[in-house]
Design a protein around this motif. Structure first.
Motif, short mmCIF file in Angstrom:
data_model
loop_
_atom_site.label_atom_id
_atom_site.label_comp_id
_atom_site.label_asym_id
_atom_site.label_seq_id
_atom_site.Cartn_x
_atom_site.Cartn_y
_atom_site.Cartn_z
N SER A 1 57.25 54.14 7.91
CA SER A 1 56.21 55.02 8.45
C SER A 1 55.44 54.41 9.61
N ASN A 2 55.53 53.08 9.79
CA ASN A 2 54.80 52.45 10.90
C ASN A 2 55.39 51.08 11.19
N GLY B 1 53.98 47.85 13.52
CA GLY B 1 52.91 47.34 14.38
C GLY B 1 53.33 46.09 15.12
N ASN C 1 55.33 49.17 7.79
CA ASN C 1 54.92 49.96 6.63
C ASN C 1 56.10 50.76 6.07
N ILE D 1 60.68 53.01 13.18
CA ILE D 1 59.87 54.08 12.61
C ILE D 1 60.74 55.31 12.34
#
Length: 400
Positions: free
Chosen positions: A284-285, A287, A292, A314
Motif C-alpha cells: 500500500s505504500n 517511502g 507498507n 506500490i
C-alpha cells in the motif's frame, strides 16, 4: 311286578355267566373238583373252604419251598411251561400288573437320592476354569508378543529463549506487558536467517551505548521487547503508559560474521538476509526507507530495507512468504545500525489505526518457523535488575 323282578335277576345272571370261561353244574360230566389235603371233595355248587388263618407255605401242594422270603421265585409250575420248540410270541405284560418274575434292570430313577453321585471325580474337568483360585493354571510370564512399554517422548528442546512482553532494559522506558497475540497466523518477517529481538539504541553500536554493532553479545538469546522504548519524537500508542515511544520492534539479523560482511558491502548491494510478506495482502505504500503491506484490517510496516533492491512496488499483490526486500540500514539521510524495524497497526473501528505490540506475534511466528518452542525466561525481572539502568542525558535526541 314279580315277573319284572325275575327278568332283571335273569339278566344279571347272564351278565355274570358271560364274564366266566365256562359254567359248572351237576351232571355236566366233568371231574369232581378236589382240594389237596383238604378232605373230601366239595359238592358241586357248594362254596369253597374258608381261607386259612395262617400263611400257607405250599398252597398248591407241589412241595417247593422258597429259600428266601425276600426273593422273587419264578413260577415253575409244569402246567405253565411251554415245551414247544417254536419260538414263543412276545407277550406284552399287563401295564397294570407288577412284574414279579423279571429282575428290575431299568435305569435307576434319577430322583432316587442314593443313586445321585454327590462328589465330583477329581479328574472331571470343569467347564470354566476359575483363574482366581486355580494357581496351577496361572501363568505369570508375559506373552512373547507383548510390546515393550512405550517410553514418553523426550522433552523438546527450546530453539530460543525470550523475556516476557514489556520487559524493557532498565532505564529505557516503560513497556507494555501485553500477552495478546494480535496477528496469530502471520509468517515471521525474516525468511531463514537467525534473528534476535532487542533494542538497537541501548545495545552495542547503538547511539546511547557506543561500541561495535557486530559485537558477538548482540547475537545472543534471550530476546527482549523494545516496544514503548523511550524516544525523542512525539510518537505514542494506546498500549504504552508514556508518550514519545518506539512504536515497533527492532530485529537484529544474521551472525557477527555476516554483520561484518554486510557492513563492508555497498548499501545498494546488500541482500544477505531476505525479508518476506507476513500475510497475503497489497503493497500500500513505499517511502524513502519504509514499505507498507496492508492485509485486511492490519498494516505491517517494514523499515530500513535496502531500498535499491526492493522486490515489490506500490499496488503489488503478495502472498505470505513472498520476498519484499533485504535487511540494511537505510534511514533517509540519518545512519542507523543493520536491522529490521517491524510495526503492526490495526484498524480500531473508529476510522483510525492503533500501533499494537508486535512482540508476542513475532515470538509465535518464530516458533512456527523454527518448528520448536521458545523458552520464556521467568526471572526476567531479576535479569533486568542486574543490568545497570541507563540514564538518558538531558537534551539528547534519541532516534531509531
Amino acid at each position: 311286578m314279580a315277573r319284572k323282578r325275575f327278568l332283571l335277576l335273569g339278566a344279571a345272571a347272564l351278565l355274570t355267566v358271560s364274564a366266566c370261561d365256562f359254567i359248572r353244574f351237576p351232571g355236566d360230566g366233568g371231574p369232581p373238583p378236589t382240594t389237596p389235603d383238604a378232605g373230601p371233595a366239595v359238592p358241586p355248587g357248594a362254596p369253597g373252604p374258608p381261607p386259612p388263618g395262617a400263611p400257607v407255605t405250599d398252597p398248591y401242594g407241589t412241595g417247593d419251598q422258597p429259600t428266601d422270603p425276600g426273593t422273587d421265585t419264578p413260577d415253575t409250575d409244569p402246567a405253565d411251561t411251554d415245551t414247544s420248540t417254536d419260538t414263543p410270541d412276545a407277550v406284552t405284560p399287563d401295564a397294570d400288573a407288577p412284574d414279579t418274575d423279571t429282575p428290575d434292570t431299568d435305569t435307576p430313577d434319577a430322583d432316587t437320592p442314593a443313586d445321585i453321585p454327590t462328589d465330583t471325580p477329581a479328574d472331571t474337568p470343569t467347564d470354566t476354569p476359575d483363574d482366581s483360585t486355580d494357581t496351577a493354571d496361572t501363568d505369570t510370564t508375559p506373552p512373547a508378543d507383548t510390546p515393550d512399554p512405550v517410553e514418553p517422548p523426550a522433552p523438546v528442546e527450546p530453539t530460543f529463549s525470550f523475556y516476557g512482553p514489556g520487559a524493557l532494559l532498565p532505564g529505557t522506558g516503560e513497556g507494555a506487558p501485553e500477552d495478546m497475540i494480535f496477528s496469530p497466523d502471520m509468517v515471521f518477517p525474516i525468511k531463514d536467517s537467525p534473528a534476535y529481538l532487542q533494542s538497537m539504541v541501548f545495545t552495542f553500536g547503538g547511539g546511547m551505548v557506543g561500541g561495535d554493532q557486530c559485537d558477538e553479545r548482540n547475537f545472543e538469546y534471550p530476546w527482549r521487547d523494545n516496544f514503548c522504548e523511550t524516544r525523542t519524537s512525539n510518537r505514542n500508542s494506546a498500549y504504552c503508559p508514556i508518550s514519545k515511544i518506539h512504536q515497533g520492534q527492532d530485529i537484529r539479523v544474521g551472525t557477527p560474521a555476516s554483520c561484518r560482511s554486510e557492513r563492508s558491502t555497498a548499501a545498494a548491494d546488500r541482500e544477505a538476509h531476505e525479508v518476506v510478506a507476513v500475510e497475503d495482502g497489497i503493497i500500500s505504500n513505499v517511502g524513502s526507507y519504509s514499505v507498507n503491506l496492508r492485509s485486511g484490517g492490519r498494516i505491517y510496516k517494514y523499515l530500513h530495507l535496502n531500498m535499491k533492491r526492493l522486490s515489490v512496488s506500490i499496488g503489488d499483490t503478495v502472498q505470505a512468504g513472498d520476498t519484499i526486500g533485504y535487511v540494511s540500514n537505510d534511514f533517509g539521510g540519518t545512519p542507523t545500525v543493520l536491522h529490521l524495524h517491524f510495526e503492526i497497526t490495526q484498524n480500531n473501528g473508529n476510522g483510525g489505526w492503533d500501533y499494537v505490540p508486535p512482540y508476542t506475534s513475532l515470538v509465535a511466528a518464530y516458533e512456527r518457523r523454527e518448528n520448536g518452542p521458545g523458552e520464556l525466561i521467568d526471572d526476567g525481572d531479576v535479569a533486568i535488575a542486574s543490568v545497570p539502568a541507563f540514564v538518558i542525558p538531558e537534551g539528547v535526541e534519541i532516534i531509531e
